[in-house]
Design a protein around this motif. Structure first.
Motif, mmCIF file in Angstrom:
data_model
loop_
_atom_site.group_PDB
_atom_site.id
_atom_site.type_symbol
_atom_site.label_atom_id
_atom_site.label_comp_id
_atom_site.label_asym_id
_atom_site.label_seq_id
_atom_site.Cartn_x
_atom_site.Cartn_y
_atom_site.Cartn_z
ATOM 1 N N ARG A 213 9.848 -11.162 42.334
ATOM 2 C CA ARG A 213 10.999 -11.704 41.616
ATOM 3 C C ARG A 213 10.548 -12.509 40.401
ATOM 4 N NH1 ARG A 213 12.481 -12.277 47.007
ATOM 5 N NH2 ARG A 213 11.922 -14.477 47.136
ATOM 6 N N GLU A 214 9.427 -13.175 40.534
ATOM 7 C CA GLU A 214 8.869 -13.929 39.422
ATOM 8 C C GLU A 214 8.489 -12.992 38.275
ATOM 9 O OE1 GLU A 214 5.966 -17.662 39.647
ATOM 10 O OE2 GLU A 214 4.942 -15.773 40.012
ATOM 11 N N LYS A 215 7.875 -11.864 38.625
ATOM 12 C CA LYS A 215 7.501 -10.876 37.611
ATOM 13 C C LYS A 215 8.733 -10.295 36.936
ATOM 14 C CE LYS A 215 4.947 -6.577 36.834
ATOM 15 N NZ LYS A 215 6.042 -5.986 36.040
ATOM 16 N N GLN A 216 9.783 -10.037 37.720
ATOM 17 C CA GLN A 216 11.001 -9.482 37.144
ATOM 18 C C GLN A 216 11.615 -10.455 36.148
ATOM 19 O OE1 GLN A 216 12.312 -6.269 37.642
ATOM 20 N NE2 GLN A 216 13.389 -6.979 35.826
ATOM 21 N N ALA A 217 11.637 -11.739 36.500
ATOM 22 C CA ALA A 217 12.171 -12.753 35.586
ATOM 23 C C ALA A 217 11.344 -12.811 34.306
ATOM 24 C CB ALA A 217 12.185 -14.125 36.271
ATOM 25 N N TYR A 218 10.035 -12.650 34.436
ATOM 26 C CA TYR A 218 9.165 -12.663 33.261
ATOM 27 C C TYR A 218 9.392 -11.409 32.415
ATOM 28 C CZ TYR A 218 4.921 -13.083 30.444
ATOM 29 O OH TYR A 218 4.038 -13.182 29.399
ATOM 30 N N ASP A 219 9.572 -10.250 33.081
ATOM 31 C CA ASP A 219 9.812 -8.999 32.358
ATOM 32 C C ASP A 219 11.158 -9.015 31.635
ATOM 33 O OD1 ASP A 219 7.398 -8.031 33.211
ATOM 34 O OD2 ASP A 219 8.228 -6.840 34.858
ATOM 35 N N ASP A 220 12.112 -9.787 32.142
ATOM 36 C CA ASP A 220 13.448 -9.833 31.547
ATOM 37 C C ASP A 220 13.532 -10.747 30.327
ATOM 38 O OD1 ASP A 220 14.400 -8.105 33.435
ATOM 39 O OD2 ASP A 220 15.246 -9.651 34.734
ATOM 40 N N ARG A 221 12.449 -11.407 29.968
ATOM 41 C CA ARG A 221 12.479 -12.363 28.864
ATOM 42 C C ARG A 221 12.775 -11.652 27.537
ATOM 43 N NH1 ARG A 221 7.487 -10.594 29.468
ATOM 44 N NH2 ARG A 221 6.025 -10.530 27.704
ATOM 45 N N TYR A 222 13.413 -12.370 26.633
ATOM 46 C CA TYR A 222 13.633 -11.833 25.287
ATOM 47 C C TYR A 222 14.003 -12.970 24.339
ATOM 48 C CZ TYR A 222 18.706 -12.328 25.939
ATOM 49 O OH TYR A 222 19.957 -12.835 26.143
ATOM 50 N N LEU A 223 13.829 -12.717 23.083
ATOM 51 C CA LEU A 223 14.300 -13.615 22.031
ATOM 52 C C LEU A 223 14.802 -12.740 20.894
ATOM 53 C CD1 LEU A 223 14.677 -16.484 20.902
ATOM 54 C CD2 LEU A 223 12.418 -16.250 19.839
ATOM 55 N N ARG A 224 16.079 -12.853 20.590
ATOM 56 C CA ARG A 224 16.660 -12.081 19.499
ATOM 57 C C ARG A 224 17.000 -13.017 18.347
ATOM 58 N NH1 ARG A 224 20.088 -9.948 23.902
ATOM 59 N NH2 ARG A 224 19.034 -8.116 24.771
ATOM 60 N N VAL A 225 16.598 -12.639 17.171
ATOM 61 C CA VAL A 225 16.885 -13.403 15.962
ATOM 62 C C VAL A 225 17.550 -12.452 14.984
ATOM 63 C CG1 VAL A 225 15.938 -14.873 14.148
ATOM 64 C CG2 VAL A 225 14.817 -14.789 16.389
ATOM 65 N N TYR A 226 18.761 -12.765 14.565
ATOM 66 C CA TYR A 226 19.454 -11.851 13.666
ATOM 67 C C TYR A 226 20.337 -12.630 12.688
ATOM 68 C CZ TYR A 226 22.890 -12.475 17.439
ATOM 69 O OH TYR A 226 23.725 -13.006 18.387
ATOM 70 N N ARG A 227 20.590 -11.977 11.551
ATOM 71 C CA ARG A 227 21.359 -12.593 10.481
ATOM 72 C C ARG A 227 22.825 -12.192 10.597
ATOM 73 N NH1 ARG A 227 18.751 -10.554 6.841
ATOM 74 N NH2 ARG A 227 17.220 -12.196 6.458
#
Length: 481
Positions: A213-227
């Motif tokens: 579950r820890e790995k899944q939470a890490y795999d689900d990470r993201y950062l979106r930057v948009y204008r």
């Protein structure tokens, strides 16, 4: 049997007696305000039960196999949740919650009817009745508690999500036992508290699944930057608990004085806190400006410099068996669940591998507790690599020492070749190497090893990767070395 329709009518009448304007409510005495709040909570619980029933009906009539003839599709929606969200003006999360809890209630009610039918059949034997009873979902007590009015829809969803689903390690019987214990105390807890308690129970039932579950939470990470269309820039992100707590701690340390942070005895820190409190910017504006400043500093930094030492405070809470390899080995032989820890303030547990990596990179402060959870002894800070040692590693290693990794020293963490806590290792320059965060994660999570022979470092793969465990040389990335 509970007559929810009559309960709803009575609850509506009781709430109506409170008044019909803000002025009416403001004129109420304190005792009536508290009593009125309970009345409103009661009617909301009843209305939410009706809303869940209706959501289940909409979901049933919008089943995927019905295609365009489904209720939601007929109304121009892609899902029953979208229809519910539009008609109620609620959030997407609320719509999903109503469908999930409503469906759970419908399934439990249908199963209970089958059991009643089996029991009322004159020629049904005990085996047939037992077979029907075995098909009752383990979540059925949650649904019954909602209908009985002892559990809110929010708390029901918290329990459902917190305890999770049946799998190879956690059977319906185990979940049923955990649920029975949880329902005895759920009425005195709010939805957030219920979820935390349910998640703790699940983790105790399936400690082996914590790493997954820890790995899944890490795999689900993201950062979106948009204008956006007006030229402004928006950020949207999701971080795993470990990194998320670091982000929170960073902004807590920046904006703490604005949010009731600690009072500083040191004159310099007190002056800084006063300046922060008097800053005309909002707390959110300070946070936004600080992020931009952090990015500017990071962009201008010497890529050959290694950072370490001071960092925002993120504490890791572990049990003694997580710190003692001999105890862990005994647990493994006895087929006991693996040890796990927790990041302070976060309900999600962390695996033994993450504990090892965090202790390796950041050290630990030992705090002993007695059987009742009272602190009986506070240890000392264990020694970390100094700034000078990290600078020397930057020159020696030239960046992440992992094979084919091109991350510069500024992107790395110091890894103890011989763990000082478990292997009586020392925080000596020769016993430390630089690894970037992803490869540091990989090393601990998949049980790779790094050994040293003289001045040469070697990477040892786990058996799963290389049955022969052939050592791979790790030369320096610094040109000319």
């Amino acid at each position: 049997m509970t007559n929810l329709a009559e309960d709803l009518r009575q609850a509506a009448d009781a709430v109506a007696l409170l008044g019909s304007s803000c002025a009416d409510f403001s004129a109420l005495p304190d005792a009536e305000v508290l009593a009125g709040q309970k009345r409103i909570a009661s009617i909301r619980r009843l209305v939410d039960t009706y809303a869940a029933w209706m959501a289940a009906t909409i979901a049933e009539r919008s089943r995927p196999e019905l295609g365009h003839s489904g209720l939601a599709a007929q109304q121009g929606y892609l899902s029953p949740e979208a229809l519910i969200q539009n008609s109620t003006g609620s959030s997407k999360g609320d719509a999903y919650k109503l469908v999930a809890v409503g469906t759970m209630m419908a399934d439990a009610e249908a199963a209970d009817r089958l059991v009643e039918a089996a029991l009322s059949t004159p020629d049904a034997d005990a085996a047939e009745v037992a077979e029907v009873e075995a098909k009752v979902p383990w979540q059925a007590p949650i649904a019954r508690a909602v209908i009985a009015g002892t559990l809110s829809v929010d708390a029901a969803e918290a329990i459902r999500a917190g305890l999770g689903q049946i799998d190879a390690a956690v059977t319906a019987e185990k979940l049923g036992v955990a649920l029975a214990a949880l329902l005895t105390e759920a009425s005195s807890l709010n939805a957030d508290q219920v979820f935390k308690q349910a998640r703790r129970m699940r983790d105790r039932l399936d400690e082996a699944g914590i790493a997954a579950r820890e790995k899944q939470a890490y795999d689900d990470r993201y950062l979106r930057v948009y204008r956006l269309g007006n030229g402004t820039v928006r950020l949207s992100g999701l971080f795993a608990p470990e990194d998320g707590e670091f982000v929170l701690s960073t902004f807590d340390s920046i904006t703490g004085p604005r949010r009731g942070g600690v009072r500083f005895v040191d004159a310099e820190r007190a002056a800084w806190a006063k300046k922060m409190q008097d800053d005309p910017r909002t707390t959110e504006q300070i946070a936004a400006d600080s992020l931009v400043q952090l990015l500017k500093i990071a962009g201008e930094v010497d890529p050959g410099r290694v950072f370490g030492g001071r960092r925002p405070s993120v504490r890791v809470i572990v049990t003694e068996k997580a710190l003692k390899p001999e105890a862990a080995a005994q647990e493994a032989e006895a087929r006991q669940p693996a040890a796990h820890g927790q990041i302070e303030g976060n309900p999600v547990p962390i695996s033994q591998e993450t504990i090892d990596r965090l202790l390796c990179d950041t050290g630990t402060r030992g705090i002993k507790f007695d059987a009742d959870g009272q602190i009986i002894n506070v240890g000392r800070d264990e020694r970390l690599f100094t700034e000078h040692q990290r600078a020397a590693m930057a020159v020696r290693d030239g960046g992440c020492l992992w094979v084919d990794c091109d991350r510069p020293p500024a992107w790395t963490e110091a890894h103890h070749v011989n763990e000082w806590l478990k292997e009586n290792g020392y925080t000596d320059l020769a016993d430390g190497v630089l690894l970037c965060h992803p490869h540091h994660l990989l090393l601990h999570n998949q049980h790779w090893t790094i050994i040293r022979t003289g001045t040469q470092y070697w990477l040892g793969p786990p058996v799963e990767v290389d049955p022969e465990q052939t050592l791979v040389a790790l030369p320096s990335k610094r040109s000319g070395l």
